[in-house]
Design a protein around this motif. Structure first.
Motif, PDB file in Angstrom:
ATOM      1  N   ASP A 160      34.491  46.015  34.557  1.00  0.00           N
ATOM      2  CA  ASP A 160      35.010  47.469  34.865  1.00  0.00           C
ATOM      3  C   ASP A 160      35.282  47.952  36.319  1.00  0.00           C
ATOM      4  N   ALA A 161      35.578  47.083  37.214  1.00  0.00           N
ATOM      5  CA  ALA A 161      35.855  47.158  38.569  1.00  0.00           C
ATOM      6  C   ALA A 161      36.742  46.172  39.254  1.00  0.00           C
ATOM      7  N   PRO A 162      37.557  46.715  39.994  1.00  0.00           N
ATOM      8  CA  PRO A 162      37.454  48.015  40.846  1.00  0.00           C
ATOM      9  C   PRO A 162      38.401  49.058  39.936  1.00  0.00           C
ATOM     10  N   HIS A 163      37.839  50.244  39.943  1.00  0.00           N
ATOM     11  CA  HIS A 163      38.856  51.251  39.593  1.00  0.00           C
ATOM     12  C   HIS A 163      40.066  51.635  40.571  1.00  0.00           C
ATOM     13  N   PRO A 164      41.068  52.085  40.233  1.00  0.00           N
ATOM     14  CA  PRO A 164      42.064  52.282  41.230  1.00  0.00           C
ATOM     15  C   PRO A 164      41.655  52.674  42.466  1.00  0.00           C
ATOM     16  N   HIS A 165      40.669  53.402  42.582  1.00  0.00           N
ATOM     17  CA  HIS A 165      40.099  54.157  43.863  1.00  0.00           C
ATOM     18  C   HIS A 165      38.754  53.449  44.570  1.00  0.00           C
ATOM     19  N   GLU A 166      38.534  52.204  44.046  1.00  0.00           N
ATOM     20  CA  GLU A 166      37.561  51.573  44.352  1.00  0.00           C
ATOM     21  C   GLU A 166      37.638  50.359  45.165  1.00  0.00           C
ATOM     22  N   ILE A 167      36.772  49.671  45.727  1.00  0.00           N
ATOM     23  CA  ILE A 167      36.812  48.279  46.436  1.00  0.00           C
ATOM     24  C   ILE A 167      35.455  47.655  45.977  1.00  0.00           C
ATOM     25  N   VAL A 168      35.625  46.455  45.540  1.00  0.00           N
ATOM     26  CA  VAL A 168      34.667  45.458  45.279  1.00  0.00           C
ATOM     27  C   VAL A 168      34.380  44.565  46.752  1.00  0.00           C
ATOM     28  N   ILE A 169      33.143  44.808  47.155  1.00  0.00           N
ATOM     29  CA  ILE A 169      32.657  43.851  48.366  1.00  0.00           C
ATOM     30  C   ILE A 169      31.733  42.935  47.995  1.00  0.00           C
ATOM     31  N   GLY A 170      32.015  41.591  48.089  1.00  0.00           N
ATOM     32  CA  GLY A 170      30.978  40.772  47.729  1.00  0.00           C
ATOM     33  C   GLY A 170      31.018  39.603  48.582  1.00  0.00           C
ATOM     34  N   LEU A 171      29.470  39.295  48.572  1.00  0.00           N
ATOM     35  CA  LEU A 171      29.075  37.948  49.378  1.00  0.00           C
ATOM     36  C   LEU A 171      28.628  37.031  48.306  1.00  0.00           C
ATOM     37  N   ALA A 172      28.820  35.803  48.718  1.00  0.00           N
ATOM     38  CA  ALA A 172      28.444  34.503  47.888  1.00  0.00           C
ATOM     39  C   ALA A 172      27.507  33.515  48.810  1.00  0.00           C
ATOM     40  N   ALA A 173      26.722  32.972  48.277  1.00  0.00           N
ATOM     41  CA  ALA A 173      25.747  31.955  48.911  1.00  0.00           C
ATOM     42  C   ALA A 173      25.461  30.852  48.023  1.00  0.00           C
ATOM     43  N   ALA A 174      25.563  29.525  48.576  1.00  0.00           N
ATOM     44  CA  ALA A 174      25.399  28.241  48.030  1.00  0.00           C
ATOM     45  C   ALA A 174      24.038  27.863  48.597  1.00  0.00           C
ATOM     46  N   ALA A 175      23.171  27.109  48.019  1.00  0.00           N
ATOM     47  CA  ALA A 175      22.007  26.420  48.398  1.00  0.00           C
ATOM     48  C   ALA A 175      22.233  24.793  48.842  1.00  0.00           C
TER      49      ALA A 175
END
Length: 183
Positions: free
Chosen positions: A153-168
């Motif tokens: 359900d994201a991003p809505h038109p007025h939103e931003i998804v900000i993500g971080l990823a990490a691998a071991a």
């Protein structure tokens, strides 16, 4: 900064190429869905006030969360910004391509390399791949990988998804020669 939700995904790969992966290869993604501070305002020439107001707080929120979700020291990392349809790709880039954001992750992971990134615009549920590279040496091929993410359900038109990823670790069952073998 209005955070609508935080999504955490942990991927554990136990078999690759028909062989067991031991210990399992683990990758974590933590993403915040936020209101786009520039959406609905027309073209905003100066993004600096929004960067100042939001970038550091996002980095401080997400960096410890993704490392905690990973549950092990990070060897590879990356970042993402997915902008809803009422925003510009530059809005996401403004938040993640600043030391105010990235240094939180770098310091928490004891990293020295630039964080690889993906930025795109899309509707809710759009799939995005977060590129990962080694935290101290971007030429280490075994750690060049990506992780797929999606928030239904994201991003809505007025939103931003900000993500971080990490691998071991690097890719499971990696067997490419070191870059120096070609130089």
């Amino acid at each position: 900064m209005n955070v609508r939700k935080i999504v955490t995904v942990i991927e554990e790969i136990r078999t690759e190429g028909g062989r067991a992966v031991s210990p399992p290869a683990t990758v974590a993604v933590v993403a915040a869905v936020i209101d786009n501070p520039w959406a609905g305002r027309g073209f905003v020439e100066d993004l600096a006030p929004g960067i100042e107001a939001h970038a550091s707080g996002l980095g401080a929120l997400l960096a410890p969360a993704v490392l905690e979700a990973l549950g092990a020291p990070s060897e590879a990392y990356g970042k993402a910004a997915v902008v809803g349809l009422d925003g510009e790709i530059e809005h996401g880039s403004a938040l993640i391509h600043t030391l105010k954001f990235g240094d939180h992750f770098r310091k928490a992971a004891n990293a020295t390399t630039l964080l690889p990134a993906v930025e795109k615009r899309g509707p809710a549920g759009v799939v995005f791949d977060i590129p990962l590279k080694h935290i101290t040496d971007a030429t280490i091929r075994s750690h060049h990988q990506s992780v797929e993410a999606r928030i239904a359900d994201a991003p809505h038109p007025h939103e931003i998804v900000i993500g971080l990823a990490a691998a071991a670790q690097g890719r499971p069952q990696q067997r490419l020669a070191a870059l120096t073998s070609e130089q």
